[in-house]
Design a protein around this motif. Structure first.
Motif, PDB file in Angstrom:
ATOM      1  N   GLY A 245       0.794  -1.224   0.000  1.00 31.27           N
ATOM      2  CA  GLY A 245       0.000   0.000   0.000  1.00 31.27           C
ATOM      3  C   GLY A 245       0.823   1.269   0.000  1.00 31.27           C
ATOM      4  O   GLY A 245       0.300   2.340   0.347  1.00 31.27           O
TER       5      GLY A 245
ATOM      6  N   GLN B 102      -6.231   1.434  -4.418  1.00 36.78           N
ATOM      7  CA  GLN B 102      -6.291   0.199  -3.622  1.00 36.78           C
ATOM      8  C   GLN B 102      -7.732  -0.269  -3.421  1.00 36.78           C
ATOM      9  O   GLN B 102      -8.051  -1.444  -3.616  1.00 36.78           O
TER      10      GLN B 102
ATOM     11  N   ALA C 176      -4.446  -0.426   2.199  1.00 37.19           N
ATOM     12  CA  ALA C 176      -4.002  -1.421   1.224  1.00 37.19           C
ATOM     13  C   ALA C 176      -5.075  -2.487   1.017  1.00 37.19           C
ATOM     14  O   ALA C 176      -5.817  -2.835   1.947  1.00 37.19           O
TER      15      ALA C 176
END
Length: 269
Positions: A48, A257, A67
């Motif tokens: 992430g 993400q 993430a």
């Protein structure tokens, strides 16, 4: 993108040690079992980096609370969750540093891996500093690496994952195109160079997909999910070069993400 070509090149040189493309971080799909143990491995696209809100202790791995592995775990409540992905990790780093929690009870493994091994950092630096001819040559060299050392490195990593987690459903996620062609960027690389970079990402994904299939893993392509949200688009889900936050450059932001990677994993898992 408002930096000059030279500024972008300088930033790319600094980026080389940090981004997912740096040197150091089809199987039948089954329905996910909420009781499975989940291990999230890989490089910065899985940790992430670029999404912000990094979890302590950071130690350079840039593991973000935004993430996709964290978001998937929050939605599915696995019996255990090991978040081991790390910024800058190559296949050898993942092999040596991230497989410790895998075992017979591991039910799901996810990862992104291969960008660092492919030599993308050198190619991106050459593209920013060296002009179109040298850029295209560097990208071609990266593609050659994908067909040689990268293939072998992926096989070693995938074999080790299967040995340690024989019952796991393994989802290998790919990489998105970096650039929107004929987009809003007035400066920086020419579209011919951006197209070459995107084409190399396609080739990288093809190599990863073939090796994943050979090991009985599921490959999850994120290219379509990011379409219209690349660098130079109106609503990018990837950071451009940022001299003030080098490790953010060329990485998905929080929407990348949650809206790019997460839905693809959810369908594949």
């Amino acid at each position: 993108m408002r930096q000059s070509r030279i500024a972008a090149g300088t930033a790319s040189l600094l980026l080389a040690a940090a981004c997912a493309f740096a040197d150091p971080a089809t199987a039948q799909v089954a329905s996910p079992d909420p009781a499975v143990a989940y291990a999230a491995l890989g490089d910065s696209y899985s940790s992430g980096a670029g999404a912000g809100d990094y979890l302590p202790p950071d130690k350079g791995c840039k593991r973000s609370s935004h993430a996709y592995p964290v978001l998937w775990a929050e939605a599915h409540a696995p019996s255990s969750f090991s978040f081991l992905a790390c910024n800058g990790a190559g296949t050898t780093d993942i092999l040596h540093d991230q497989l410790g929690t895998l075992g017979p009870r591991t039910g799901l493994v996810t990862l992104t891996a291969g960008g660092a091994d492919a030599g993308f950092s050198g190619a991106m630096t050459t593209c920013a500093l060296g002009g179109a001819t040298r850029c295209l040559s560097a990208v071609s060299g990266a593609r050659t690496t994908m067909d040689g050392p990268l293939r072998d490195n992926l096989d070693r990593l995938y074999s080790a994952i299967r040995d340690k987690a024989p019952a796991a459903h393994v989802v290998v996620l790919g990489y998105p195109h970096l650039y929107r062609l004929r987009g809003s960027c007035a400066l920086g690389l020419a579209d011919s160079e951006r197209a070459a970079v995107n084409g190399a990402v396609d080739h990288l994904n093809e190599v990863i997909a073939r090796r994943a299939a050979a090991h009985g893993f599921t490959f999850a392509d994120v290219t379509a999910a990011f379409e219209g949200h690349e660098i130079c688009s109106a609503s990018p889900w990837l950071h451009s070069v940022d001299v003030l936050a080098i490790t953010e450059s060329y990485h998905p932001n929080a929407p990348g993400q949650s809206l790019g990677y997460l839905p693809v994993l959810t369908r594949a898992s």
